[in-house]
Design an enzyme around this catalytic site. Sequence first.
Site, PDB file in Angstrom:
ATOM      1  N   GLY A   1       9.131   5.844  12.892  1.00 47.08           N
ATOM      2  CA  GLY A   1       8.547   6.922  12.011  1.00 47.08           C
ATOM      3  C   GLY A   1       7.142   6.775  11.688  1.00 47.08           C
TER       4      GLY A   1
ATOM      5  CG  ASP B   1      12.597  11.881  -4.663  1.00 47.18           C
ATOM      6  OD1 ASP B   1      11.716  12.248  -4.599  1.00 47.18           O
ATOM      7  OD2 ASP B   1      12.580  10.566  -3.834  1.00 47.18           O
TER       8      ASP B   1
ATOM      9  CB  ILE C   1       7.479   5.194   4.285  1.00 44.47           C
ATOM     10  CG1 ILE C   1       7.852   5.801   3.278  1.00 44.47           C
ATOM     11  CG2 ILE C   1       7.823   3.490   4.536  1.00 44.47           C
ATOM     12  CD1 ILE C   1       9.357   5.855   2.859  1.00 44.47           C
TER      13      ILE C   1
ATOM     14  CE  LYS D   1       0.882   3.793  -2.077  1.00 44.87           C
ATOM     15  NZ  LYS D   1       2.016   4.519  -1.911  1.00 44.87           N
TER      16      LYS D   1
ATOM     17  N   GLY E   1       5.648   8.744   9.585  1.00 49.73           N
ATOM     18  CA  GLY E   1       5.706   9.519   8.386  1.00 49.73           C
ATOM     19  C   GLY E   1       4.725   8.713   7.313  1.00 49.73           C
TER      20      GLY E   1
ATOM     21  CG  HIS F   1     -27.044  12.373  -6.603  1.00 48.56           C
ATOM     22  ND1 HIS F   1     -26.551  12.429  -5.293  1.00 48.56           N
ATOM     23  CD2 HIS F   1     -28.156  11.597  -6.350  1.00 48.56           C
ATOM     24  CE1 HIS F   1     -27.482  11.831  -4.491  1.00 48.56           C
ATOM     25  NE2 HIS F   1     -28.326  11.284  -5.149  1.00 48.56           N
TER      26      HIS F   1
END
Length: 475
Positions: A188, A319, A192, A58, A190, A451
Amino acid sequence: MSDAYDVVVIGGGPAGYPAAIRAAQNKLTVACIDEWKNRDGSYAFGGTCLNAGCIPSKALLESSELYVRAKEEFGTHGVKLGSIELDLAQMQKRRASIVKTMTGGIGALFKANGVVGISGHGRLLPGNQVLVKASDGSEKTLQAKDVILASGSAPIRLSTVPHDGELIVDSWDALEFDAVPRRLGVIGAGVIGLELGSVWRRLGSEVTVLEALPELLTFADQTIAKEAQRHFKKQGLDIKLGAKVARAVVKGSAVDVTYSDAQGEHTLQVDKLVAAVGRRPFTQDLLAEGTGVALDPRGFIQVDEHCRTGAAHVWAVGDVVRGPMLAHKGKEEGVMVADLIAGHYGDLNYKVIPSVIYTAPEIAWVGQTEEQVKASGRPYKVGVFPFAASGRARAMEAGQGMAKVIAAKDDDEVLGVHVIGPLAGELIAEAVLAMEYSASTEDIQRTIHAHPTLSEAIHEAALAADKKAIDAINR
Ligand code: FAD
Ligand code: NAD
């Protein structure tokens, strides 16, 4: 250090360290063992997420996006700059410094909560004992009433794409490049692949992403996925779908990547190749014989819905167990387990785990996709609001993408919310809260949104589900 604890946690990533902190908050004695070693040989808590995943990616996504905006967008705002130059060394220094501050913060949190942090390797022995090989070489056996396994995941390596850390690299290596590769290959598309591909594309690489599947982001709502594909193409990310990589071979200072698609076999030459083909549960040298902890056929530690393994008083989170490989999922599992151990209430609503892809525009969702709702056979309605009609998004020069709300026709319950657009990852929190409380679109419709804010897009999309949008034409 006493050798007996109420709780011993193996793994100090985003699943393990919150478990340790909550257990200590619950007045239990806790040790948390972690073996993560950075490239300079230093030990650090925080696991993949803080050291080589969520946080450094990030940091680079933010910096690289600012670079592009300074080059391409500031003029539109009437902000004139001289020539804009990339200082990659400074960008990487900033990334490293953020990581160091965040991982160091865990030490401070442990101290404040009374958690004993141990750098080194932990191995579960039968009888809830944990053998620790500490970083100073010493060995010790800890006795625990409860053990929490939080050993995380590691990148999947393809045997025909041999990782060398220089030319053929993984996501961690690709976060620490010290020069912008001229030609970058990514295997890939995905999360990542898209995030790292975006970083290096913005900084100047020619990026080719090779994805075996015929569609992009198959796990996301397809309206959103198609919109994302359009933006990535415009940004110059060359995403080849239906392109399955067979092998990669280093040729001098370049890499030849062989892939096949509907047209046959092709070879692409790149200067660096990132393999981002998924992650696998990491249980190497974690479990001694006879612990009673079982792995499933894919190598995940088997657990029930409350993260109990087959062994009494041994739990596993993050994980290394089933479910999406996301830091916030692991964190909430860790907290749940620490509460259950202390005899408190603990539960996790797996149906409302948000997903965020930090590309530009950002992509975020919670709940079911339209494809999933359709397949379920439940009658549904859809409301869409484009950011092009949002005053705040326009003011931010970010009027791209949309918010989409999917709800049941029968009882109006919100079934899924999907956003592609500015700060989608922040906006989705409202939808997560709404779904956690089983909100209807009417609940969102009757909630006042300030707003001008981006959050009005979710409000208007909820209104649009009943053809009551005010700031967009109802279709
Ligand atoms: P880990 O973070 O892998 O931590 C496990 C820890 O246990 C490690 O420090 C490991 O060294 C240690 N360990 C393992 N075995 C032992 C042992 N026997 N003894 C002692 N220590 C041990 N997720 C998000 O939600 N948002 C994002 O933006 C995001 N971005 C990502 C970007 C990248 C490039 C990558 C690779 C991943 C990203 N993820 C993201 C995924 C996220 O990093 C993981 O879901 C998360 O780190 C899992 O947490 P964990 O604690 O289960 O495992
Ligand atoms: P992934 O499973 O999301 O994507 C891997 C992709 O590689 C798949 O689309 C697959 O079809 C493709 N692939 C596999 N073999 C291939 C081959 N031989 N040729 C071409 N394509 C091939 O895995 P990932 O992107 O590596 O991410 C791993 C995990 O990290 C994910 O579970 C993700 O949730 C997590 N993560 C999350 C975030 C976030 O939340 N923003 C960011 C990064 C990573």
